[in-house]
Design a protein around this motif. Structure first.
Motif, PDB file in Angstrom:
ATOM      1  N   UNK A  98       0.845  -1.204   0.000  1.00 35.49           N
ATOM      2  CA  UNK A  98       0.000   0.000   0.000  1.00 35.49           C
ATOM      3  C   UNK A  98       0.880   1.253   0.000  1.00 35.49           C
ATOM      4  N   UNK A  99       1.948   1.227   0.768  1.00 30.31           N
ATOM      5  CA  UNK A  99       2.883   2.355   0.807  1.00 30.31           C
ATOM      6  C   UNK A  99       3.553   2.532  -0.550  1.00 30.31           C
ATOM      7  N   UNK A 100       3.936   1.429  -1.181  1.00 30.61           N
ATOM      8  CA  UNK A 100       4.546   1.476  -2.504  1.00 30.61           C
ATOM      9  C   UNK A 100       3.588   2.094  -3.512  1.00 30.61           C
TER      10      UNK A 100
ATOM     11  N   UNK B  69       9.523  -3.120   0.219  1.00 31.21           N
ATOM     12  CA  UNK B  69       9.872  -2.002   1.102  1.00 31.21           C
ATOM     13  C   UNK B  69      10.957  -1.142   0.473  1.00 31.21           C
ATOM     14  N   UNK B  70      11.977  -1.778  -0.079  1.00 33.86           N
ATOM     15  CA  UNK B  70      13.071  -1.026  -0.699  1.00 33.86           C
ATOM     16  C   UNK B  70      12.568  -0.183  -1.874  1.00 33.86           C
ATOM     17  N   UNK B  71      11.662  -0.751  -2.671  1.00 28.55           N
ATOM     18  CA  UNK B  71      11.129  -0.004  -3.815  1.00 28.55           C
ATOM     19  C   UNK B  71      10.248   1.150  -3.346  1.00 28.55           C
ATOM     20  N   UNK B  72       9.455   0.942  -2.300  1.00 27.73           N
ATOM     21  CA  UNK B  72       8.638   2.027  -1.752  1.00 27.73           C
ATOM     22  C   UNK B  72       9.534   3.154  -1.251  1.00 27.73           C
ATOM     23  N   UNK B  73      10.628   2.802  -0.575  1.00 28.88           N
ATOM     24  CA  UNK B  73      11.584   3.810  -0.112  1.00 28.88           C
ATOM     25  C   UNK B  73      12.152   4.584  -1.300  1.00 28.88           C
TER      26      UNK B  73
END
Length: 128
Positions: A55-57, A116-120
């Motif tokens: 969802x963050x991504x 997570x890394x891609x969202x960051x």
């Protein structure tokens, strides 16, 4: 038994190339993993955290797209589609690596870590 399963899982996850940087996850996830007593419950924790990170991504992608000009939007769209294919292909290897139940945790950990890394990364685009 809880600490044995968790210890084995952490040892396996720590050795995987996608887990090298040990990203910070939510407090909910850490709490869930601390109370998990089986591979299945650990997998449920990872799946819930993956849902949060996905969802963050998606939110970060939409915001990044909104801040770009049309030609850059096309490049980001193409890159994102390729990234999704890469993540899915890469992590499918971990889901089937040994044929054992640890593959569930390794595959889930791969998907979670990469998402997570891609969202960051997408969130960082918003500041450019």
């Amino acid at each position: 038994m809880k600490h044995g399963v968790a210890g084995v899982a952490l040892a396996v996850l720590a050795g995987a190339s996608w887990a090298q940087d040990a990203p910070e996850y939510s407090a909910v996830y850490r709490s869930c993993m601390e109370s998990a007593q089986s591979t299945a419950s650990m997998s449920e924790c990872s799946a819930a955290e993956l849902k949060r990170e996905d969802a963050r991504l998606n939110q970060a992608y939409k915001k990044a797209m909104a801040g770009l000009e049309a030609d850059s939007q096309g490049r980001l769209r193409d890159a994102q589609r390729l990234w999704v294919k890469y993540r899915d292909s890469n992590c499918s290897m971990y889901y089937q690596l040994t044929g054992g139940t640890m593959d569930i945790l390794n595959g889930g950990g791969c998907s979670l870590s990469m998402t997570k890394a891609r969202a960051d990364e997408l969130e960082a685009l918003q500041g450019l």
